[in-house]
Design a protein around this motif. Structure first.
Motif, PDB file in Angstrom:
ATOM      1  N   GLU A   1       0.835  -1.206   0.000  1.00 61.44           N
ATOM      2  CA  GLU A   1       0.000   0.000   0.000  1.00 61.44           C
ATOM      3  C   GLU A   1       0.870   1.256   0.000  1.00 61.44           C
ATOM      4  O   GLU A   1       0.570   2.222  -0.694  1.00 61.44           O
ATOM      5  N   LYS A   2       1.925   1.235   0.772  1.00 60.85           N
ATOM      6  CA  LYS A   2       2.832   2.380   0.828  1.00 60.85           C
ATOM      7  C   LYS A   2       3.486   2.608  -0.534  1.00 60.85           C
ATOM      8  O   LYS A   2       3.594   3.746  -1.001  1.00 60.85           O
TER       9      LYS A   2
ATOM     10  N   LYS B   1       2.250   1.738  -3.407  1.00 58.28           N
ATOM     11  CA  LYS B   1       1.190   2.194  -4.305  1.00 58.28           C
ATOM     12  C   LYS B   1       0.953   3.693  -4.133  1.00 58.28           C
ATOM     13  O   LYS B   1       0.854   4.429  -5.119  1.00 58.28           O
ATOM     14  N   ARG B   2       0.872   4.165  -2.889  1.00 59.92           N
ATOM     15  CA  ARG B   2       0.687   5.595  -2.641  1.00 59.92           C
ATOM     16  C   ARG B   2       1.873   6.401  -3.166  1.00 59.92           C
ATOM     17  O   ARG B   2       1.700   7.489  -3.733  1.00 59.92           O
TER      18      ARG B   2
ATOM     19  N   GLU C   1       1.534   6.732  -6.873  1.00 54.88           N
ATOM     20  CA  GLU C   1       0.484   7.681  -7.219  1.00 54.88           C
ATOM     21  C   GLU C   1       0.975   9.117  -7.081  1.00 54.88           C
ATOM     22  O   GLU C   1       0.685   9.961  -7.912  1.00 54.88           O
ATOM     23  N   ARG C   2       1.726   9.405  -6.021  1.00 55.93           N
ATOM     24  CA  ARG C   2       2.269  10.751  -5.836  1.00 55.93           C
ATOM     25  C   ARG C   2       3.229  11.102  -6.953  1.00 55.93           C
ATOM     26  O   ARG C   2       3.243  12.230  -7.453  1.00 55.93           O
TER      27      ARG C   2
END
Length: 68
Positions: free
Chosen positions: A22-23, A25-26, A29-30
């Motif tokens: 998840e980290k 993935k974020r 995205e950034r």
């Protein structure tokens, strides 16, 4: 008893992996959004009346004020 400990370890490892994914993935995205503002976009100017604007003042008007 030992089976329970090993199953808890497996669950904890799964949680760690999911958090890591998840980290990542974020982070991706950034990077994809990349909404960085350039330095010129962040500069603010003050006009003759004292109002903050995003457009630079006229050079001709500025030079007249300095000559007086």
């Amino acid at each position: 008893m030992t089976n329970r400990i090993s199953s808890n370890k497996k669950e904890n490892e799964k949680k760690k992996i999911s958090k890591r994914l998840e980290k990542q993935k974020r982070k991706n995205e950034r990077k994809a959004n990349n909404s960085k503002k350039s330095f010129e976009d962040m500069i603010a100017y003050i006009d003759e009346t004292g109002q903050i604007t995003s457009t630079p003042p006229d050079v001709k008007i500025e030079n007249k004020n300095h000559n007086i």
